[in-house]
Design a protein around this motif. Structure first.
Motif, PDB file in Angstrom:
ATOM      1  N   VAL A 151       0.848  -1.199   0.000  1.00 31.98           N
ATOM      2  CA  VAL A 151       0.000   0.000   0.000  1.00 31.98           C
ATOM      3  C   VAL A 151       0.880   1.245   0.000  1.00 31.98           C
ATOM      4  CG1 VAL A 151      -1.685   1.318   1.344  1.00 31.98           C
ATOM      5  CG2 VAL A 151      -1.963  -1.140   1.082  1.00 31.98           C
TER       6      VAL A 151
ATOM      7  N   TRP B 292      -5.374  -2.280  -3.295  1.00 32.99           N
ATOM      8  CA  TRP B 292      -4.209  -1.546  -2.784  1.00 32.99           C
ATOM      9  C   TRP B 292      -4.301  -0.060  -3.111  1.00 32.99           C
ATOM     10  CZ3 TRP B 292      -0.619  -5.773  -5.192  1.00 32.99           C
ATOM     11  CH2 TRP B 292      -0.642  -6.897  -4.363  1.00 32.99           C
TER      12      TRP B 292
ATOM     13  N   LYS C  79      -6.950   1.640  -0.997  1.00 31.26           N
ATOM     14  CA  LYS C  79      -6.424   1.957   0.334  1.00 31.26           C
ATOM     15  C   LYS C  79      -5.495   3.170   0.267  1.00 31.26           C
ATOM     16  CE  LYS C  79      -6.540  -2.710   2.362  1.00 31.26           C
ATOM     17  NZ  LYS C  79      -5.727  -3.833   2.900  1.00 31.26           N
ATOM     18  N   ALA C  80      -4.679   3.215  -0.784  1.00 32.20           N
ATOM     19  CA  ALA C  80      -3.746   4.340  -0.925  1.00 32.20           C
ATOM     20  C   ALA C  80      -4.501   5.647  -1.153  1.00 32.20           C
ATOM     21  CB  ALA C  80      -2.779   4.070  -2.080  1.00 32.20           C
TER      22      ALA C  80
ATOM     23  N   CYS D  69      -3.955  -1.339   6.489  1.00 28.81           N
ATOM     24  CA  CYS D  69      -4.367   0.017   6.120  1.00 28.81           C
ATOM     25  C   CYS D  69      -3.534   1.045   6.885  1.00 28.81           C
ATOM     26  CB  CYS D  69      -5.846   0.246   6.424  1.00 28.81           C
ATOM     27  SG  CYS D  69      -6.968  -0.797   5.475  1.00 28.81           S
TER      28      CYS D  69
END
Length: 783
Positions: free
Chosen positions: A50, A276, A279-280, A356
């Motif tokens: 992430v 991913w 989340k980023a 996260c």
């Protein structure tokens, strides 16, 4: 992970926030299934990838996920031998193309950005270009099958079109010959048959097959007998065409099934990549930091906030657990933020264990735990005959069956809902049990006994939610190391309870409780003062550090600039000496050669003199002029006005010495000191000086013309005049002059320009421009 805890801590609501940043249905489904990892190594790997996605997001922007949809149902259908429709095949092509775009986006050069895990996943994405091209050659984007999908299909369609063309020609001929029998002169399509719209009265006049009747009954649609046979052939060809299309689709479905496992792997990889980057993107929007997972069951939250509370309204908290204490007992007023703090610890732990980033201003430490148990809120149930106390106790009993030394336990209003004395005693016993197991505990309470318990137990620490006694409102700030007060009477006063009732309540408060309350108030005041002093000390330290850094930076800049100036001065000095030596040697050689020849010409001597003067480079002259410029300019000084290029005499100096009045011939003007160049300063302080009883006035320099007119002269006559004129121009500091020679035969012009080309004081010459005489004048730029 305990499912009840996930519900209590509203884990699904935070997942719904992250889900909005997923670009495809695959990524959204992946986030819906997201849960905390079971092993710390897995969570660490997730945080690392992430982090790569976040850095890539900042550097290159979002990854293109266009065309990526969930094709797993179509893949399953193809793998069991089913035939995919054209829409399904087109979605397959879009998925293959979308996967290739993602693969290309992830293959970043490691020298530009180091994202090893993302590059590794990109290598796993299979590029099914061959299958994509095979489908696209047969299936158009609108879902139709191309004629060239197979040779048999092309032949069948060609035959059908030829038959349909002949049938239309026959029907168009009938439209003209039987127009009086027709309702409209058009060819109608009924099913797969070409028909004529015949009036009901004349239906027997056109033999054929009736395929339809209009809603009003006034028109029948007849396929004429002359085209019936051709129509039957067309319908048979359509049946064959459908069979051939079925074969083509079956072949393409088989091609998809052959790479079914590779495409299934692409589905899984793209779902992960989308998750991913979701989340980023959420981390970037919420200003999150990457957490550090710790094996020693230690939590250190730094300026952390709850993700479901808006950034502009949330009050960040600082909290430590496990490094010096095993249990944290939080006290304070109702609506002061105790429960939010409890939930913040829980949800941030869940998010960190899910890979996260956390909404905090600084990186936080999160202790890895095997499970989280939370007893938060009032869960009384009428159906199950559970009171508030029974509900809390049932949850705690369930915890006792599963809690370990690696667990995190969150208890809200511990011991509430029953007799205070018994509730406090039971709460202390529960804490003793959890302490013996080794679990980490964060609990909230109003019991004064638990405050004392935390003060006496080295494994426990008091904490409180701050309350502003001046505004009678909570500040929602968590303070470690000091117990809090409930402030019930102060809150009651703020809510409008009668003053006499509050005063009467104060009388009922036990003396011991009042003394404890006063002691806590004093402690709170002392801590606030300590915090203020610490903050001031930190600010002063940061200010000193900033000043020190700035001083060091300026010192380094000065050292670099000084060294640069020194090297530049050395280089310039070397160049000056070298040019002076070269010019002096040239003049000496010239003088020797002239001496040997036994004769000199006047203009040649002038040239040699100017060459010798030019041995002093302009850089040195500028230095000398700058040195002169620093002198105090007096009345009577000879100066040059830089903006005009003219020399004049200073007639008056202002009091601040920044403005001068300069006499330029008949013109007198005021100029700033920065706009003049000092040529010769005046002796003394006035415009005249007594000499032998007579007053001698300094004369002004003669005005130098900017043009020299030599029209009508020969080259031999003009050269001495030009040479003398250029000398005076150089002495007077003119940078640009004009020689007017006229056009005529061009002999004078060519002779003058040839002479100027070898003159040492001439930098360059050009023909006159528009308004300057054109080719009848030469504009000279002096060195």
């Amino acid at each position: 992970m305990d499912k009840r805890t996930l519900e209590t801590l509203e884990y699904s609501k935070v997942k719904a926030q992250i889900r909005t940043y997923a670009a495809s249905s695959l990524g959204k489904a992946q986030i819906d299934d997201m849960e905390p990892f079971l092993r710390q190594q897995e969570a660490e790997a997730e945080l690392a990838v992430v982090d790569e996605a976040l850095r890539m997001l900042y550097r290159y922007g979002p990854v293109p996920f266009g065309g990526i949809t969930d094709i797993r149902a179509a893949l399953k259908k193809a793998e069991i031998g089913g035939v995919l429709g054209t829409d399904e095949l087109n979605r397959m092509v879009d998925f293959i193309q979308g996967g290739r775009r993602v693969r290309q986006a992830l293959q970043v050069d490691s020298e530009e950005l180091d994202v090893p895990r993302l590059r590794e996943v990109s290598e796993l994405l299979y590029d099914a270009r061959k299958t994509e091209e095979e489908i696209r050659k047969a299936v158009a984007e609108d879902g139709t099958i191309w004629d060239h999908a197979s040779s048999e299909l092309a032949k069948l369609r060609n035959q059908r079109r030829q038959l349909e063309s002949r049938m239309r020609q026959q029907l168009e001929q009938m439209l003209r010959s039987h127009a009086r029998y027709l309702q409209d002169p058009v060819i109608a399509m009924r099913g797969n048959s070409l028909c004529l719209p015949v009036r009901i009265d004349y239906k027997n006049q056109i033999p054929g097959i009736v395929h339809d009747v209009s809603a009003s009954g006034a028109t029948v649609f007849i396929e004429p007998q002359s085209v019936v046979e051709s129509g039957a052939k067309v319908r048979a060809l359509l049946v064959d065409e459908e069979r051939e299309i079925e074969k083509i689709l079956q072949h393409l479905s088989g091609a998809v099934a052959e790479i079914g496992s590779e495409l299934q792997q692409n589905v899984e990889c793209l779902a992960l990549v989308d998750q991913w980057f979701a989340k980023a993107a959420w981390s970037r929007k919420e200003n999150c930091e990457r957490p550090r997972l710790r094996e020693d069951s230690t939590w250190i939250l730094r300026q952390a906030r709850h993700p479901l509370i808006a950034k502009e309204h949330a009050v960040p908290i600082d909290l430590s657990l496990g490094d010096r204490n095993q249990m944290l007992i939080i006290t304070g007023p109702n609506t002061g933020g105790k429960t939010v703090t409890l939930k913040t610890v829980g949800i941030l732990t869940l998010l960190a264990m899910s890979g996260c980033f956390l909404p905090s201003r600084q990186p936080c430490d999160i202790g890895w735990c095997d499970n989280i148990f939370a007893d938060i809120g009032d869960e009384q149930s009428i159906e199950q005959s559970l009171s508030t106390f029974s509900s809390h106790l049932s949850n705690i009993v369930r915890m006792f069956h599963h809690v370990t030394h690696e667990s995190l336990v969150l208890l809200d209003e511990l011991g509430a809902g029953t007799d205070p004395a018994e509730g406090a005693a039971l709460s202390m016993a529960i804490l003793d049990r959890l302490k013996a197991v080794g679990a980490r505990v964060v609990a909230t309470t109003h019991y004064a006994e638990l405050k004392v318990y935390a003060m006496n137990d080295p494994m426990a620490m008091n904490a409180s939610m701050e309350f502003d006694v001046e505004t009678l409102r909570p500040t929602y700030r968590l303070r470690l190391g000091i117990p809090g007060r409930s402030n019930a009477l102060a809150i009651a006063a703020r809510l409008g309870l009668y003053t006499d009732v509050i005063e009467q309540a104060r009388g009922y408060v036990r003396t011991d409780d009042a003394r404890i309350d006063a002691l806590l108030q004093s402690m709170e005041k002392a801590q606030r003062e300590t915090e203020r002093l610490h903050q001031e000390a930190d600010e002063a330290r940061h200010q000193v550090k900033s000043l020190e850094d700035e001083l060091l930076r300026k010192e380094e800049e000065l050292r670099v600039e000084t060294e640069k100036a020194r090297r530049q001065a050395v280089d310039e000095a070397k160049a000056i000496v070298q040019r002076a030596q070269s010019e002096a040697e040239r003049i000496i050689r010239e003088l020797r050669s002239r001496k040997d020849s036994g004769h000199f010409k006047d203009h040649e001597l002038v040239e040699l003199r100017k060459g010798l003067e030019s041995a002093l480079p302009r850089e040195v002259e500028r230095i000398v002029r700058k040195a002169k410029q620093r002198e105090k300019i007096r009345v009577g000084a000879v100066v040059r006005v830089l903006s005009l290029g003219q020399k004049g005499e200073v007639a008056e100096v202002s009091e601040d010495e920044q403005t001068l009045t300069v006499q330029l011939g008949l013109l007198r003007m005021k100029v700033k000191q920065s706009e003049i160049e000092l040529l010769q300063n005046a002796e003394g302080g006035g415009t005249s000086a007594p000499t032998g009883g007579r007053s001698v006035k300094r004369g002004l320099p003669r005005q130098m013309p900017l043009q020299l007119d030599i029209r009508g002269e020969t080259v031999d006559e003009a050269i001495p005049r030009i040479d003398k004129y250029l000398d005076e121009a150089v002495i007077n500091g003119l940078a640009r002059v004009t020689i007017i020679h006229g056009k005529g035969t061009g002999a004078l012009r060519d002779g003058v320009r040839k002479y100027l080309s070898r003159h040492t004081q001439v930098k360059e010459w050009v023909r006159g421009g528009q308004g300057e005489g054109g080719d009848g004048a030469t504009v000279v730029t002096l060195e």
